[in-house]
Motif scaffolding. Structure first.
Motif, PDB file in Angstrom:
ATOM      1  N   CYS A 136      15.615  71.520  29.831  1.00 16.84           N
ATOM      2  CA  CYS A 136      15.012  70.502  28.952  1.00 16.84           C
ATOM      3  C   CYS A 136      15.038  70.925  27.478  1.00 16.84           C
ATOM      4  O   CYS A 136      14.904  70.082  26.588  1.00 16.84           O
ATOM      5  CB  CYS A 136      13.592  70.159  29.399  1.00 16.84           C
ATOM      6  N   CYS A 178      14.555  68.907  37.374  1.00 19.29           N
ATOM      7  CA  CYS A 178      13.274  68.435  37.904  1.00 19.29           C
ATOM      8  C   CYS A 178      13.116  66.927  37.762  1.00 19.29           C
ATOM      9  O   CYS A 178      12.024  66.398  37.919  1.00 19.29           O
ATOM     10  CB  CYS A 178      12.124  69.133  37.167  1.00 19.29           C
ATOM     11  N   CYS A 197       8.047  74.818  38.175  1.00 16.04           N
ATOM     12  CA  CYS A 197       9.076  74.931  37.126  1.00 16.04           C
ATOM     13  C   CYS A 197       9.674  76.344  37.148  1.00 16.04           C
ATOM     14  O   CYS A 197       8.975  77.314  36.872  1.00 16.04           O
ATOM     15  CB  CYS A 197       8.464  74.625  35.761  1.00 16.04           C
TER      16      CYS A 197
HETATM   17  S1  SF4 Z   1      14.155  71.142  32.974  1.00 14.76           S
HETATM   18 FE1  SF4 Z   1      12.325  70.975  34.313  1.00 14.76          FE
HETATM   19  S2  SF4 Z   1      12.491  72.744  35.702  1.00 14.76           S
HETATM   20 FE2  SF4 Z   1      13.847  73.146  33.943  1.00 14.76          FE
HETATM   21  S3  SF4 Z   1      12.609  74.282  32.452  1.00 14.76           S
HETATM   22 FE3  SF4 Z   1      12.447  72.118  31.894  1.00 14.76          FE
HETATM   23  S4  SF4 Z   1      10.586  71.448  32.971  1.00 14.76           S
HETATM   24 FE4  SF4 Z   1      11.189  73.369  33.953  1.00 14.76          FE
END
Ligand code: SF4
Ligand code: B12
Ligand code: SF4
Length: 275
Positions: free
Chosen positions: A208, A260, A197
């Protein structure tokens, strides 16, 4: 029974079983990816630490005394399920079905893996199918964690929103089976438990955070109580749930339309140099 044969059987099941469809229309999952952990891996013992899971956690050998291997798999949601949940707001109907009949198919997959291992002369069980399985919503933990098993079995790492990011992303569901048959462990190709991440690495994503309808995710991580309240008490899809007999709502906005969703976020945050 070898790894290749097992994956082949699981792949065929995912591609041909009607259980992996909503009433023979769209498929819930693409074929799984699979990882193997040594049941005596020292990391299982670490799970009993309060800051990781706590003493509710049962070791592989506390489930199956003869255990030698933990087999973990990830069933990635299909493009249809994932993309259906891209809009903000309520969970899509496809995502909701992928949560409930989708988890029934995951149970079917667990049983198929057990049967194959037994046919090969082994003993096997899936903790999630055992009567001793408990989920304690006061501490938001269960005595077997699918994500932590997957982490130890080399399938991926945790993230800002606590979900596990695999090479097929985080949008999907995990399963695992403990057996006394011996398989070589899958190497863990990551340096730490949050390596996949970009936000937990160096503050580079955070997508997110905005996706969550109840602001349960911040730069500090996920507020499990807020997420739980939204799914179980607010239960925003209760009318649809009544129609289909589902016990509570689904959401998964933090797992869809994010970098992700279906891969390890890489190049977008760490572009390759042209030189
Ligand atoms: S969207 Fe996925 S990659 Fe981005 S901060 Fe959230 S968990 Fe991490
Ligand atoms: C309880 C539970 C919940 C609770 C609490 C979630 C939580 N994070 O614990 C509530 C109701 C809120 C919930 C919500 C959801 N859930 Co849920 N839930 C579970 C359940 C039943 C148990 C989880 C558990 O035991 N947690 C234990 C605690 C301790 O975990 P944790 O705090 O996150 O762990 C942290 C620490 O260990 C820390 N850590 C600190 N130091 C170290 C050091 C090391 C070495 C390690 C490894 C870790 C570590 O890192 C972790 C992440 O922050 C599992 C099924 C199962 N039995 O595994 C599914 C599961 C986690 N849920 C799942 C899903 C999909 C959801 C939802 C999307 C619901 C939906 N379908 O719409 C949401 C959102 C999840 C999210 N963003 O994380 C999936 C996760 C898929 C994924 N890609 O990760 C699971 C695995 C079910 C499955 N079979 O696939 N869930
Ligand atoms: S599942 Fe929904 S409510 Fe829970 S953390 Fe993710 S976006 Fe927020």
């Amino acid at each position: 029974m070898n790894k290749k044969k097992l994956l082949q059987i699981m792949t065929e099941t995912a591609l041909t079983s009607t259980g992996n469809t909503f009433k023979n229309t769209y498929r819930f999952y693409d074929p799984p990816i699979i990882g193997f952990a040594d049941a005596d891996d020292q990391l299982f013992q670490e799970m009993k630490k309060d800051e990781i899971i706590g003493d509710i956690y049962r070791l592989p050998k506390e489930w199956l005394p003869e255990a030698t291997t933990v087999i973990s798999y990830f069933l990635p949601f299909t493009t249809e399920v994932r993309h259906s949940n891209h809009e903000p707001g309520l969970a899509s109907i496809e995502w909701l079905h992928a949560r409930f009949p989708g988890e029934e198919f995951n149970n079917q997959m667990r049983r198929i893996v057990i049967k194959e291992l037994e046919n090969a002369g082994g003993k096997a069980l899936a903790p999630m199918l055992e009567p001793e399985m408990v989920i304690d919503y006061n501490i938001y933990a269960s005595n077997w964690s699918e994500r932590h098993a997957a982490y130890i079995a080399g399938l991926g790492t945790f993230s800002l929103n606590a979900a596990l990011i695999t090479e097929k992303g985080m949008s999907g569901r995990f399963g695992s089976v403990i057996t006394n048959l011996k398989f070589d462990p899958t190497p863990r190709s990551y340096s730490h438990p949050f390596a996949h991440c970009p936000q937990t690495n160096d503050g580079k994503c955070g997508a997110c955070i905005q996706r969550c309808p109840v602001n349960a995710i911040t730069k500090e991580g996920k507020d499990k109580a807020k997420c739980h309240y939204y799914l179980f008490t607010d239960n925003p899809l209760q009318d649809t749930n009544k129609e289909f007999g589902y016990p509570y709502s689904a959401c998964g906005k933090c797992q869809s339309n994010v970098p992700c969703e279906s891969s390890i976020p890489g190049e977008r945050f760490y572009p390759k140099s042209n030189s």
